[in-house]
Design an enzyme around this catalytic site. Structure first.
Site, PDB file in Angstrom:
ATOM      1  N   GLY A 192      24.631  19.108   5.572  1.00 52.36           N
ATOM      2  CA  GLY A 192      23.758  19.548   6.469  1.00 52.36           C
ATOM      3  C   GLY A 192      22.626  20.440   5.914  1.00 52.36           C
ATOM      4  N   GLY A 222      13.977  20.899  -8.997  1.00 52.85           N
ATOM      5  CA  GLY A 222      15.440  20.373  -8.847  1.00 52.85           C
ATOM      6  C   GLY A 222      16.537  21.228  -9.787  1.00 52.85           C
ATOM      7  N   SER A 255      22.848  26.524  -0.780  1.00 51.14           N
ATOM      8  CA  SER A 255      22.524  25.618   0.438  1.00 51.14           C
ATOM      9  C   SER A 255      23.065  24.268   0.098  1.00 51.14           C
ATOM     10  CB  SER A 255      21.079  25.768   0.631  1.00 51.14           C
ATOM     11  OG  SER A 255      20.775  24.924   0.006  1.00 51.14           O
ATOM     12  N   THR A 288      20.262  18.055   0.947  1.00 51.40           N
ATOM     13  CA  THR A 288      18.880  18.325   2.224  1.00 51.40           C
ATOM     14  C   THR A 288      18.922  19.740   2.576  1.00 51.40           C
ATOM     15  OG1 THR A 288      20.070  16.184   2.925  1.00 51.40           O
ATOM     16  CG2 THR A 288      18.433  17.352   4.502  1.00 51.40           C
ATOM     17  N   GLY A 311      10.404  23.224   9.196  1.00 48.16           N
ATOM     18  CA  GLY A 311      10.284  24.213   9.968  1.00 48.16           C
ATOM     19  C   GLY A 311      11.486  25.378  10.458  1.00 48.16           C
ATOM     20  N   ASP A 314      14.002  23.848   1.535  1.00 49.61           N
ATOM     21  CA  ASP A 314      13.701  24.799   2.793  1.00 49.61           C
ATOM     22  C   ASP A 314      14.368  26.043   2.654  1.00 49.61           C
ATOM     23  OD1 ASP A 314      12.177  22.886   4.140  1.00 49.61           O
ATOM     24  OD2 ASP A 314      14.156  21.787   4.823  1.00 49.61           O
ATOM     25  N   ASN A 360      14.574  24.620   9.460  1.00 47.97           N
ATOM     26  CA  ASN A 360      15.200  24.927   8.275  1.00 47.97           C
ATOM     27  C   ASN A 360      14.979  26.265   7.554  1.00 47.97           C
ATOM     28  OD1 ASN A 360      16.650  22.789   8.829  1.00 47.97           O
ATOM     29  ND2 ASN A 360      15.758  21.389   7.239  1.00 47.97           N
TER      30      ASN A 360
HETATM   31  O1  RIB Z   1      13.563  19.183   4.240  1.00 43.85           O
HETATM   32  C1  RIB Z   1      14.909  18.721   4.886  1.00 43.85           C
HETATM   33  C2  RIB Z   1      14.488  18.209   6.377  1.00 43.85           C
HETATM   34  O2  RIB Z   1      13.464  17.208   6.358  1.00 43.85           O
HETATM   35  C3  RIB Z   1      15.456  17.718   7.160  1.00 43.85           C
HETATM   36  O3  RIB Z   1      16.164  18.480   7.824  1.00 43.85           O
HETATM   37  C4  RIB Z   1      14.836  16.736   8.072  1.00 43.85           C
HETATM   38  O4  RIB Z   1      14.680  17.008   9.449  1.00 43.85           O
HETATM   39  C5  RIB Z   1      13.073  16.597   7.470  1.00 43.85           C
HETATM   40  O5  RIB Z   1      12.460  17.106   8.197  1.00 43.85           O
END
Ligand code: RIB
Length: 295
Positions: A278, A214, A273, A241, A41, A245, A43
């Protein structure tokens, strides 16, 4: 630019970097440990905000150091946190993330994210009224997602659902979605009995399911049922990661454009991103995105 309302999770990401993932029962040495703000959320809210949207979030954290720090960090991004509730006697959500060669493995402990209630959604109706588009994921209780979808439908607001982490969804909820944005694996969990593979499924939901794949980019079916593809943008990946999002945050930020154009913008934002560590580290600003697309 849109006014985006996110209903979703806020986590502290506890990240270890290692040369390879350990096998079950194995110990491997890592290179680095870091904490990063995360949660799907938060992110997605940050991604939309960096791209220029007005953003508010409905969420829940614990009354602990992580929770208070994460609220401050969202405020610093310019996100409206008036609807982030601080719950007692429960810890803020955390994600234990192992990153290896830009890939990740994640274990999420929901904590206070699961203390979010449908009543929190109802209490924030004014935020729905003010929003142009509403964006949700599945790291919060399904009852909360259903309440948000119902309220968005009642108010005539577009409702985007990123079904992550994935689960089968009730038909009533599916009927209320404007757009579902799974990756290929999530799509197979949301529609477990599908025959004909993802191609057939996308064809069944023209312009309503946008699947990310992907390095293969993203796919959807247009109004004629024809499959449309947006190739991924080539970048050097540091940490994937938060790529999904960023994709979703960009969709919400630019919502209202043609779906093919939206998908292109979202793929470009998501590519940028992953070039920094992070979940939120590499999320681009609108300027970054434009410069990247011009190149
Ligand atoms: O989509 C990535 C996120 O998934 C990470 O930031 C982690 O917190 C998980 O919720």
């Amino acid at each position: 630019m849109n006014s985006v309302l996110v209903i979703g999770s806020i986590n502290m990401d506890l990240v270890v970097e290692t040369g390879r993932f350990p096998a079950p029962g194995e110990t491997v040495l890592g290179q680095r440990f870091s904490t990063f703000p995360g949660g799907k959320g938060a992110n997605q809210a940050v991604a939309a905000r960096r791209l220029g949207a007005q953003v508010a979030i409905i969420a829940c954290v614990g009354n602990d150091a992580f929770g208070l720090e994460l609220i401050e960090q969202l405020k610093a991004e310019g996100i409206d946190t008036r609807h982030v509730r601080i719950a007692e006697h429960i810890s803020t959500g955390v994600a234990a993330i192992t990153v290896s060669q830009a890939e990740n493995a994640i274990v999420v402990v929901a904590g206070a994210n699961h203390a979010l209630t449908p009543e929190d959604v109802v209490a924030a109706e004014a935020a729905f009224v003010a929003a142009d588009v509403v964006l949700c994921q599945l790291e919060i209780p399904l009852a909360v997602v259903a309440a948000a979808a119902g309220l968005a439908a009642r108010l005539g607001k577009p409702f985007l659902l990123n079904p992550a982490p994935a689960m089968a969804l009730p038909q009533t909820l599916l009927d209320q979605l404007t757009l579902l944005t799974p990756n290929e694996h999530e799509l197979s969990l949301v529609f477990p009995c599908n025959e004909g593979g993802w191609q057939a499924l996308l064809g069944k939901y023209p312009q309503r399911v946008l699947m990310t794949r992907g390095a293969d980019g993203a796919w959807f079916a247009d109004t004629t049922g024809q499959l449309r593809h947006q190739a991924a943008f080539a970048v050097t990946a540091v940490d994937t990661t938060g790529a999904g999002d960023t994709f979703n945050g960009a969709l919400a930020a630019f919502w209202g454009q043609d779906l093919a154009q939206l998908t292109r913008l979202a793929c470009a934002a998501s590519a940028l991103s992953i070039t920094r560590a992070g979940a939120q580290g590499g999320m681009p600003t609108h300027q970054d995105l434009q410069a990247f697309l011009e190149r």
